[in-house]
Design a protein around this motif. Sequence first.
Motif, PDB file in Angstrom:
ATOM      1  N   CYS A  11      -3.240   4.357  19.372  1.00 17.72           N
ATOM      2  CA  CYS A  11      -2.914   5.819  18.878  1.00 17.72           C
ATOM      3  C   CYS A  11      -1.544   5.640  18.120  1.00 17.72           C
ATOM      4  CB  CYS A  11      -3.063   6.767  19.797  1.00 17.72           C
ATOM      5  SG  CYS A  11      -4.735   7.348  20.393  1.00 17.72           S
ATOM      6  N   CYS A  12      -0.735   5.269  18.701  1.00 16.45           N
ATOM      7  CA  CYS A  12       0.498   5.138  18.135  1.00 16.45           C
ATOM      8  C   CYS A  12       0.680   4.280  17.210  1.00 16.45           C
ATOM      9  CB  CYS A  12       1.719   4.766  19.230  1.00 16.45           C
ATOM     10  SG  CYS A  12       1.939   6.116  20.422  1.00 16.45           S
ATOM     11  N   TYR A  13      -0.099   3.044  17.222  1.00 17.54           N
ATOM     12  CA  TYR A  13      -0.020   2.252  16.123  1.00 17.54           C
ATOM     13  C   TYR A  13      -0.801   2.641  14.880  1.00 17.54           C
ATOM     14  CZ  TYR A  13      -1.750  -1.834  13.315  1.00 17.54           C
ATOM     15  OH  TYR A  13      -1.788  -2.944  12.275  1.00 17.54           O
ATOM     16  N   LEU A  14      -1.819   3.544  14.957  1.00 20.31           N
ATOM     17  CA  LEU A  14      -2.516   4.182  14.054  1.00 20.31           C
ATOM     18  C   LEU A  14      -1.811   5.237  13.210  1.00 20.31           C
ATOM     19  CD1 LEU A  14      -5.313   3.812  12.469  1.00 20.31           C
ATOM     20  CD2 LEU A  14      -5.935   5.725  13.913  1.00 20.31           C
ATOM     21  N   THR A  15      -1.144   6.087  13.898  1.00 23.53           N
ATOM     22  CA  THR A  15      -0.183   7.226  13.272  1.00 23.53           C
ATOM     23  C   THR A  15       1.115   6.947  13.231  1.00 23.53           C
ATOM     24  OG1 THR A  15       0.326   7.933  15.737  1.00 23.53           O
ATOM     25  CG2 THR A  15      -1.661   8.986  14.929  1.00 23.53           C
ATOM     26  N   GLY A  16       1.528   5.532  13.373  1.00 19.51           N
ATOM     27  CA  GLY A  16       2.902   5.330  13.068  1.00 19.51           C
ATOM     28  C   GLY A  16       3.925   5.779  14.219  1.00 19.51           C
ATOM     29  N   LEU A  17       3.482   6.543  15.127  1.00 15.89           N
ATOM     30  CA  LEU A  17       4.469   7.231  16.141  1.00 15.89           C
ATOM     31  C   LEU A  17       4.943   6.038  17.090  1.00 15.89           C
ATOM     32  CD1 LEU A  17       2.477  10.304  17.239  1.00 15.89           C
ATOM     33  CD2 LEU A  17       4.262  10.169  15.834  1.00 15.89           C
ATOM     34  N   SER A  18       6.232   6.161  17.573  1.00 11.67           N
ATOM     35  CA  SER A  18       6.800   5.188  18.672  1.00 11.67           C
ATOM     36  C   SER A  18       6.116   5.019  19.805  1.00 11.67           C
ATOM     37  CB  SER A  18       8.265   5.348  18.696  1.00 11.67           C
ATOM     38  OG  SER A  18       8.752   4.411  19.636  1.00 11.67           O
ATOM     39  N   LEU A  40      -7.334  11.354  12.062  1.00 12.10           N
ATOM     40  CA  LEU A  40      -7.420  10.206  11.184  1.00 12.10           C
ATOM     41  C   LEU A  40      -8.756   9.388  11.132  1.00 12.10           C
ATOM     42  CD1 LEU A  40      -3.655   8.775  11.436  1.00 12.10           C
ATOM     43  CD2 LEU A  40      -4.784   9.075   9.384  1.00 12.10           C
ATOM     44  N   LEU A  41      -9.309   9.045  12.484  1.00 14.39           N
ATOM     45  CA  LEU A  41     -10.485   8.503  12.458  1.00 14.39           C
ATOM     46  C   LEU A  41     -11.564   9.064  11.548  1.00 14.39           C
ATOM     47  CD1 LEU A  41     -10.472   7.001  16.058  1.00 14.39           C
ATOM     48  CD2 LEU A  41     -10.048   5.589  14.035  1.00 14.39           C
ATOM     49  N   VAL A  46     -15.136   8.899   6.699  1.00  5.27           N
ATOM     50  CA  VAL A  46     -15.629   9.433   5.743  1.00  5.27           C
ATOM     51  C   VAL A  46     -15.112   8.773   4.225  1.00  5.27           C
ATOM     52  CG1 VAL A  46     -15.818  11.833   4.364  1.00  5.27           C
ATOM     53  CG2 VAL A  46     -15.744  11.619   6.687  1.00  5.27           C
ATOM     54  N   TRP A  47     -13.855   8.446   4.051  1.00  6.73           N
ATOM     55  CA  TRP A  47     -13.371   7.825   2.897  1.00  6.73           C
ATOM     56  C   TRP A  47     -14.091   6.407   2.950  1.00  6.73           C
ATOM     57  CZ3 TRP A  47     -12.077  10.086  -1.381  1.00  6.73           C
ATOM     58  CH2 TRP A  47     -11.987  11.318  -1.446  1.00  6.73           C
ATOM     59  N   PHE A  48     -13.999   5.648   3.913  1.00  7.16           N
ATOM     60  CA  PHE A  48     -14.596   4.311   3.949  1.00  7.16           C
ATOM     61  C   PHE A  48     -16.188   4.471   3.493  1.00  7.16           C
ATOM     62  CE2 PHE A  48     -17.391   1.239   5.928  1.00  7.16           C
ATOM     63  CZ  PHE A  48     -16.666   0.200   5.459  1.00  7.16           C
ATOM     64  N   PHE A  49     -16.998   5.256   3.654  1.00  8.84           N
ATOM     65  CA  PHE A  49     -18.216   5.619   3.365  1.00  8.84           C
ATOM     66  C   PHE A  49     -18.095   5.951   1.738  1.00  8.84           C
ATOM     67  CE2 PHE A  49     -21.640   8.480   2.284  1.00  8.84           C
ATOM     68  CZ  PHE A  49     -22.632   7.447   2.488  1.00  8.84           C
ATOM     69  N   ILE A  50     -17.247   6.594   1.424  1.00 14.11           N
ATOM     70  CA  ILE A  50     -17.139   7.117   0.003  1.00 14.11           C
ATOM     71  C   ILE A  50     -16.732   5.927  -0.908  1.00 14.11           C
ATOM     72  CG2 ILE A  50     -15.915   8.578  -1.715  1.00 14.11           C
ATOM     73  CD1 ILE A  50     -15.852  10.731   0.348  1.00 14.11           C
ATOM     74  N   GLY A  51     -15.826   5.011  -0.367  1.00 11.49           N
ATOM     75  CA  GLY A  51     -15.225   3.913  -1.214  1.00 11.49           C
ATOM     76  C   GLY A  51     -16.270   3.008  -1.093  1.00 11.49           C
ATOM     77  N   ALA A  74      -9.851   3.684   2.955  1.00  6.66           N
ATOM     78  CA  ALA A  74      -9.279   4.073   4.017  1.00  6.66           C
ATOM     79  C   ALA A  74      -7.951   3.866   4.459  1.00  6.66           C
ATOM     80  CB  ALA A  74     -10.326   3.285   5.351  1.00  6.66           C
ATOM     81  N   PHE A  75      -7.483   2.669   4.106  1.00  3.45           N
ATOM     82  CA  PHE A  75      -6.046   2.214   4.099  1.00  3.45           C
ATOM     83  C   PHE A  75      -5.356   3.255   3.425  1.00  3.45           C
ATOM     84  CE2 PHE A  75      -2.512  -0.048   2.865  1.00  3.45           C
ATOM     85  CZ  PHE A  75      -1.592  -0.422   3.759  1.00  3.45           C
ATOM     86  N   ILE A  76      -5.701   3.587   2.125  1.00  5.14           N
ATOM     87  CA  ILE A  76      -4.933   4.511   1.290  1.00  5.14           C
ATOM     88  C   ILE A  76      -4.931   5.834   2.002  1.00  5.14           C
ATOM     89  CG2 ILE A  76      -4.867   5.810  -0.925  1.00  5.14           C
ATOM     90  CD1 ILE A  76      -6.013   3.335  -2.271  1.00  5.14           C
ATOM     91  N   ILE A  77      -5.741   6.266   2.485  1.00  5.46           N
ATOM     92  CA  ILE A  77      -5.971   7.743   3.216  1.00  5.46           C
ATOM     93  C   ILE A  77      -5.081   7.538   4.544  1.00  5.46           C
ATOM     94  CG2 ILE A  77      -7.336   8.998   4.599  1.00  5.46           C
ATOM     95  CD1 ILE A  77      -7.718   9.358   1.524  1.00  5.46           C
ATOM     96  N   LEU A  78      -5.046   6.444   5.122  1.00  2.00           N
ATOM     97  CA  LEU A  78      -4.138   6.190   6.310  1.00  2.00           C
ATOM     98  C   LEU A  78      -2.794   6.521   5.982  1.00  2.00           C
ATOM     99  CD1 LEU A  78      -3.613   5.447   9.372  1.00  2.00           C
ATOM    100  CD2 LEU A  78      -3.725   3.032   8.678  1.00  2.00           C
ATOM    101  N   GLN A  79      -2.207   5.819   4.885  1.00  2.00           N
ATOM    102  CA  GLN A  79      -1.061   5.762   4.470  1.00  2.00           C
ATOM    103  C   GLN A  79      -0.609   7.394   4.074  1.00  2.00           C
ATOM    104  OE1 GLN A  79       0.863   3.248   5.153  1.00  2.00           O
ATOM    105  NE2 GLN A  79      -0.761   2.175   5.989  1.00  2.00           N
ATOM    106  N   ILE A  80      -1.446   7.976   3.340  1.00  2.00           N
ATOM    107  CA  ILE A  80      -1.125   9.255   2.993  1.00  2.00           C
ATOM    108  C   ILE A  80      -0.981  10.192   4.173  1.00  2.00           C
ATOM    109  CG2 ILE A  80      -1.992  11.440   1.825  1.00  2.00           C
ATOM    110  CD1 ILE A  80      -3.338   9.372  -0.298  1.00  2.00           C
ATOM    111  N   GLU A  81      -1.818  10.182   5.231  1.00  2.00           N
ATOM    112  CA  GLU A  81      -1.780  11.028   6.274  1.00  2.00           C
ATOM    113  C   GLU A  81      -0.782  10.615   7.130  1.00  2.00           C
ATOM    114  OE1 GLU A  81      -3.582  13.577   6.384  1.00  2.00           O
ATOM    115  OE2 GLU A  81      -4.907  13.207   4.672  1.00  2.00           O
TER     116      GLU A  81
END
Length: 322
Positions: A11-18, A40-41, A46-51, A74-81
Motif C-alpha cells: 500500500c505504501c509503495y503504491l501510494t507513495g507513503l513512507s 487507486l486499484l 478501469v483505465w487499464f481497460f480503457i487504454g 494505468a501508470f499515468i493515472i497512478l502518478q496523477i493520483e
Amino acid sequence: MERKSSYLRFCCYLTGLSYPLTKISSEQSVKNAKKYTGALLIIMLVWFFIGYCFATRYLHMAIPGGIIGGLLMAFIILQIERIIILSHHISFGGKVFRIILGLVMAVLGAMIMDQFTFQDDIELRRVQVLDQRVKEAIKSSEQDIRIQVTEIDSMLDVSNTRLFALSEELQKRPVIVTNYTTGSVTRDSLGNQVNSTSQRNTAIMENPLKVEFDFLQGQITDLNSKKFGLLNSLTDLKKRKEEELKSATGFLDELILLKEVVASSWVGMFVYFLFLFFFLALELFILIMKLSDKESDYDKLVDHQMDVRIQMLKRLATSHNL
C-alpha cells in the motif's frame, strides 16, 4: 502479521507513503493508506481497460501492444493520483486544476466506454454511412461502367431484334430450292440438229441468312459476356472500396457515429451521462477523500520531521556563521 505487513508495504509503495512512518503511526493512518490503495486499484484497473481498448481498436495494435497501452495509461493515472495523495495542503488552484483534469478524463473515458457499449448500434449506423461513402467514392467509375452497359444493351436490342427476324425467316425457308433445266443437242456432220434432250433438275442449298444468324448469335454471346464482366467489375470495385473503408477505423469517425447514435434517443443520452458522471466521480474519488479526511498523525509526523530538519539546518547555518 507478516501478511499484514507485506500488504501495508505494498500500500505504501503504491501510494507513495513512507512505510516506516506509516508502520509506527496509528491504525487510522494505516486505514487511510489501505483506503487510498483500494481507490487507486479501482481507478487503475478501469483505465487499464480503457487504454487496452484504445490501443487495440484505434492504434491497431496486437494484444501485447494493447497490454502495454493499458499499463501506460494505468501508470499515468497512478502518478496523477499520487500527487493528490502526497499533497499535505492542497491549494485552491490545485483543486481547480484537478477538477478540470478529472472532467476531461471523465469525458474521454465516457466516450471510449460508450463506443464499446453502443458498438452494435454504431456498426448499424456505420453500414449506412459506409454505403453512402462507397457510392460517392466509386461514383465516376460507376457512371463509366453504366454508360458502357447501356451501350451494350442498345447493341443487344438491335442484335436480338435482327436475330428474331432471321429466326422467323429461317423457320419459313430453312433451305432454298432452285429448279433448273439442262439439255443436250445431237447434230450430224453437216451441223444439222438430229436429236435434243432436256432434263429438269432441283438444287437445294442452305439459306444464306443462316450465316448472318450464326454471326449474330456469336455477337450476342460476346456482348452478354462483356456486359456481365462489366457488372462483375462494378461489384468487385464496391467490395474493394468497402473493405478499404472498413479497415480505416478512425477515432474521430467513431465519435461522429457515437454522437449520432447517442443523440437519436433519450436512452442513449442517459447512458452517456451515466458513464460521464461515473468517471467524473471516479476521477475525483481520491481528491474528495483527501479533502474530507482530517489531519492524521502521519501528517503530523511528516510535519514534525520537516520542522526538525529546518531547525537542524538553522543551527548548522548559525554554527557556520560563528
